[in-house]
Design an enzyme around this catalytic site. Structure first.
Site, PDB file in Angstrom:
ATOM      1  N   HIS A  19       0.857  -1.190   0.000  1.00 38.73           N
ATOM      2  CA  HIS A  19       0.000   0.000   0.000  1.00 38.73           C
ATOM      3  C   HIS A  19       0.889   1.234   0.000  1.00 38.73           C
ATOM      4  CE1 HIS A  19       0.745   0.607   4.277  1.00 38.73           C
ATOM      5  NE2 HIS A  19       0.208  -0.569   4.598  1.00 38.73           N
ATOM      6  N   HIS A  22       4.124   1.351   2.310  1.00 37.22           N
ATOM      7  CA  HIS A  22       5.283   0.615   1.795  1.00 37.22           C
ATOM      8  C   HIS A  22       5.868   1.345   0.584  1.00 37.22           C
ATOM      9  CE1 HIS A  22       2.404  -2.726   3.128  1.00 37.22           C
ATOM     10  NE2 HIS A  22       3.355  -2.728   4.051  1.00 37.22           N
ATOM     11  N   CYS A 127       2.506  -8.647  21.634  1.00 38.82           N
ATOM     12  CA  CYS A 127       1.613  -8.186  20.566  1.00 38.82           C
ATOM     13  C   CYS A 127       1.957  -8.978  19.310  1.00 38.82           C
ATOM     14  CB  CYS A 127       1.754  -6.691  20.304  1.00 38.82           C
ATOM     15  SG  CYS A 127       0.862  -6.180  18.815  1.00 38.82           S
ATOM     16  N   CYS A 130       2.932  -6.736  16.246  1.00 38.15           N
ATOM     17  CA  CYS A 130       4.311  -6.219  16.237  1.00 38.15           C
ATOM     18  C   CYS A 130       5.334  -7.339  16.357  1.00 38.15           C
ATOM     19  CB  CYS A 130       4.557  -5.254  17.387  1.00 38.15           C
ATOM     20  SG  CYS A 130       3.491  -3.825  17.375  1.00 38.15           S
ATOM     21  N   CYS A 144      -1.667  -2.161  22.605  1.00 35.75           N
ATOM     22  CA  CYS A 144      -0.549  -1.831  21.724  1.00 35.75           C
ATOM     23  C   CYS A 144      -0.872  -0.513  21.021  1.00 35.75           C
ATOM     24  CB  CYS A 144      -0.358  -2.947  20.698  1.00 35.75           C
ATOM     25  SG  CYS A 144       0.576  -2.396  19.265  1.00 35.75           S
ATOM     26  N   HIS A 147      -1.493  -1.303  17.092  1.00 38.26           N
ATOM     27  CA  HIS A 147      -2.551  -2.211  16.641  1.00 38.26           C
ATOM     28  C   HIS A 147      -3.851  -2.055  17.423  1.00 38.26           C
ATOM     29  CE1 HIS A 147       1.080  -3.935  14.876  1.00 38.26           C
ATOM     30  NE2 HIS A 147       0.276  -4.254  13.895  1.00 38.26           N
ATOM     31  N   LYS A 296      -3.269   5.812  11.293  1.00 38.88           N
ATOM     32  CA  LYS A 296      -2.203   5.341  10.425  1.00 38.88           C
ATOM     33  C   LYS A 296      -2.821   4.449   9.350  1.00 38.88           C
ATOM     34  CE  LYS A 296       1.824   2.285  10.544  1.00 38.88           C
ATOM     35  NZ  LYS A 296       2.397   1.158  11.263  1.00 38.88           N
ATOM     36  N   LYS A 299      -3.036  -2.165   6.803  1.00 44.49           N
ATOM     37  CA  LYS A 299      -3.885  -3.272   6.371  1.00 44.49           C
ATOM     38  C   LYS A 299      -4.898  -3.597   7.463  1.00 44.49           C
ATOM     39  CE  LYS A 299      -4.986  -7.585   5.082  1.00 44.49           C
ATOM     40  NZ  LYS A 299      -4.692  -8.601   5.975  1.00 44.49           N
TER      41      LYS A 299
HETATM   42  N1  MSP Z   1       8.807  -6.898   8.577  1.00 46.10           N
HETATM   43  C1  MSP Z   1       9.011  -5.730   9.358  1.00 46.10           C
HETATM   44  C2  MSP Z   1      10.306  -5.029   8.977  1.00 46.10           C
HETATM   45  C3  MSP Z   1      11.523  -5.904   9.042  1.00 46.10           C
HETATM   46  S1  MSP Z   1      12.938  -5.049   8.486  1.00 46.10           S
HETATM   47  C4  MSP Z   1      14.163  -6.109   8.699  1.00 46.10           C
HETATM   48  C5  MSP Z   1       7.859  -4.773   9.129  1.00 46.10           C
HETATM   49  N2  MSP Z   1       7.147  -4.933   8.010  1.00 46.10           N
HETATM   50  S2  MSP Z   1       5.895  -4.021   7.555  1.00 46.10           S
HETATM   51  O1  MSP Z   1       5.341  -4.672   6.399  1.00 46.10           O
HETATM   52  O2  MSP Z   1       5.018  -3.791   8.648  1.00 46.10           O
HETATM   53  O3  MSP Z   1       6.524  -2.698   7.068  1.00 46.10           O
HETATM   54  C6  MSP Z   1       6.706  -1.590   7.921  1.00 46.10           C
HETATM   55  C7  MSP Z   1       7.267  -0.477   7.084  1.00 46.10           C
HETATM   56  O4  MSP Z   1       6.403  -0.197   5.956  1.00 46.10           O
HETATM   57  C8  MSP Z   1       7.399   0.855   7.787  1.00 46.10           C
HETATM   58  O5  MSP Z   1       8.552   0.953   8.571  1.00 46.10           O
HETATM   59  C9  MSP Z   1       7.414   1.787   6.591  1.00 46.10           C
HETATM   60  O6  MSP Z   1       8.627   1.682   5.909  1.00 46.10           O
HETATM   61  C10 MSP Z   1       6.320   1.198   5.733  1.00 46.10           C
HETATM   62  N3  MSP Z   1       4.987   1.615   6.144  1.00 46.10           N
HETATM   63  C11 MSP Z   1       3.905   0.795   6.290  1.00 46.10           C
HETATM   64  N4  MSP Z   1       2.826   1.552   6.649  1.00 46.10           N
HETATM   65  C12 MSP Z   1       3.180   2.844   6.743  1.00 46.10           C
HETATM   66  C13 MSP Z   1       2.475   4.045   6.968  1.00 46.10           C
HETATM   67  N5  MSP Z   1       1.184   4.078   7.200  1.00 46.10           N
HETATM   68  N6  MSP Z   1       3.174   5.191   6.904  1.00 46.10           N
HETATM   69  C14 MSP Z   1       4.498   5.226   6.568  1.00 46.10           C
HETATM   70  N7  MSP Z   1       5.181   4.112   6.326  1.00 46.10           N
HETATM   71  C15 MSP Z   1       4.595   2.897   6.548  1.00 46.10           C
HETATM   72  O7  MSP Z   1       7.667  -3.905   9.957  1.00 46.10           O
END
Ligand code: MSP
Length: 513
Positions: A19, A22, A127, A130, A144, A147, A296, A299
């Protein structure tokens, strides 16, 4: 020899499809990778997927699938999304890749042999979202903060990493390297964490509860904690893809993340590196959240914007521009359709798009598309002023990029766009054309403007690669000349060079009233 640099995005969990959140981090790293490459540096841009752990096991179960086929499917969606979006990554790592699994086991064994992993019992609030234990003081109303769910109490025997042993070394490293974590607010947050005891880190999960993980090399009743596994990708993938000189890239390692995963990256990861006898990364760059209204985007909250849909509707560059221009790196931003439409129409349709069309239209109307010479006689001070505006925009944009201030870099480039619009108004080629004696000057004005467009294409390339290529194609500029920052103004195009007729770059978004 070219300086080596290693740029990473987080490894995204495969329990959700890509999304806007990412996409933001991925576009940020893609932009910087392009900037560094254009400066002659040797970039290794790494992205990929995080596939082990409770979260993924639960998600696959909910879909009636086994974790492996489920991870295969969603990981492929991430990869093909980044491919379709033109993300210039050099390597896509999956934490289920054999080389990664082997290296995680190697690191675990090494740390275990050094006496930094011990067996013990632990109870805590966990959690699943997380994938970590929470201290009571970190919870908000017992929930959390991310979440909004109550963590579950879990007590079991596990292996622990002696993270506390490295607390002082980490603090000293942070103090000796003030730019290690940026922006400064996040560095201060980490310094705050280090003022309290950080404790040890539970790094195993019993197979009785979870089998979807990397088996511990020293006890086959357990799998590795997903964060200990995932963080190591930053090294495992680099060693795998660049076996001969990975250390040189590692010396220039920069991680980009959002604030949700600050603690694992700023506390777990550097202490793991220290225990494994590896140098700490060079930089951790932390941005804020994209929100939808007050929450925020995520998903689990179900309020997501999909990159492929945005690309389909507005073009990838329109979406990239919005992401990079709207968010001040480090702070939170809101995504609203209104803000998107306004920026798109004002800055892209009326801004760059309109400028390119006007210049090419005049070039065709007055000279059949043929670029005219600039001579001593036809050159004016105003031409130098426009050139100076571009030099200044570039200098300021480069300085902003060093601070990951993408929005400022774009703002500076747009000042050069505004300088072109002003130049057109003041030089008024459409007026002076009526005086036959002034026609050579009209030719020079348009040559200067074509030159400006060439520089604009060059400056936009890392941020909006497709637009940059389109402008270059419309100018029919040779790639070598397009990229040459030193080519003097007025010498970009040989007299008689034909440019293409205009084509709309960013058709306006019609906003229903
Ligand atoms: N799998 C772990 C990261 C492991 S790194 C060795 C993880 N994955 S995640 O799919 O949840 O991705 C989190 C990251 O996605 C955030 O740190 C950011 O880079 C991006 N984002 C996901 N949602 C976001 C927002 N709503 N806003 C900004 N960035 C976000 O955590």
């Amino acid at each position: 020899m070219a300086e080596k640099i290693h740029l990473t995005t987080p490894l995204y969990y495969v329990n959700a499809e890509p999304h806007l959140g990412h996409t933001y981090t991925t576009v940020v790293v893609d932009t910087l990778a392009r900037v560094h490459r254009s400066m002659g540096r040797d970039v290794f841009f790494l992205t990929g997927t995080d596939e082990h752990g409770d979260k993924i096991a639960q998600a696959s179960q909910a879909r009636g699938s086994d974790p492996r086929s489920y991870a295969d499917r969603v990981s492929a969606v991430f990869r093909s999304t980044w491919d379709t979006c033109g993300i210039s990554y050099d390597h896509f790592v999956r934490t289920t890749d054999d080389y990664h699994v082997a290296f995680v086991r190697e690191v675990m064994q090494k740390v275990y042999d050094a006496g930094d992993i011990y067996f013990g019992e632990y109870g805590g609030r966990y959690c699943f979202g997380c994938e970590r234990f929470y201290a009571d003081r970190e919870l908000v109303d017992g929930k959390c903060p991310d979440h909004k769910t109550e963590p579950e109490w879990i007590a079991e025997e596990n292996y622990f990493f002696r993270m506390s042993r490295y607390q002082q070394a980490l603090l000293a490293h942070l103090e000796a390297n003030p730019d290690l974590i940026a922006p400064a607010g996040y560095r201060n947050e980490v310094l705050g964490l280090l003022r309290e005891p950080i404790g040890d880190l539970c790094i195993s999960r019993p197979k009785s509860r979870l089998t979807w993980g990397i088996e511990l090399p020293f006890d086959d009743r357990y799998v590795c904690y997903v964060w200990f596994d995932a963080l190591i990708n930053y090294v495992s993938a680099l060693r795998h893809a660049r076996p001969d000189d990975w250390q040189e890239y590692w010396a220039g390692a920069h991680h980009f993340i959002a604030k949700d995963i600050l603690k694992p990256h700023s506390v777990f990861w550097p202490t793991i590196l220290m225990a494994a006898g590896l140098p700490v990364y060079r930089g951790l760059h932390v941005h804020g959240y994209w929100n939808m209204g007050e929450s925020k985007m995520s998903k689990s909250l179900g309020n997501v914007i999909r990159p492929l849909e945005m690309r389909e509707r507005f073009g990838m560059d329109g979406f990239r521009y919005f992401l990079l221009r709207e968010m001040a790196f480090g702070s939170d931003s809101s995504f609203t359709e209104d803000a998107f439409n306004t920026r798109f129409n004002a800055d892209l349709s009326n801004g760059v798009g309109n400028l390119v069309s006007r210049v090419l239209a005049m070039q065709h109307k007055y000279f059949g598309g043929a670029v005219q010479p600039v001579t001593e006689d036809t050159r004016r001070v105003a031409d130098d002023t426009l050139e100076a505006a571009f030099v200044e925009a570039e200098t300021r944009a480069v300085a902003a990029l060093e601070k990951a201030a993408f929005h400022v870099a774009l703002e500076e480039i747009w000042k050069a766009v505004a300088a072109c619009d002003k130049y057109i108004v003041e030089m008024a080629p459409f007026k002076i054309w009526k005086d036959e004696a002034e026609r050579p000057r009209v030719g020079a004005i348009l040559h200067v403007l074509c030159d400006a467009l060439r520089h604009l294409a060059r400056l936009l390339a890392p941020f909006m690669p497709e637009t940059s290529a389109k402008i270059a194609a419309l100018l029919r500029a040779e790639p070598g000349r397009l990229a040459d920052p030193a080519l003097p103004w007025g010498a970009s195009f040989a007299p008689g060079h034909l440019v293409e007729p205009p084509e709309p770059l960013f058709p306006r978004i019609e906003v229903p009233r």
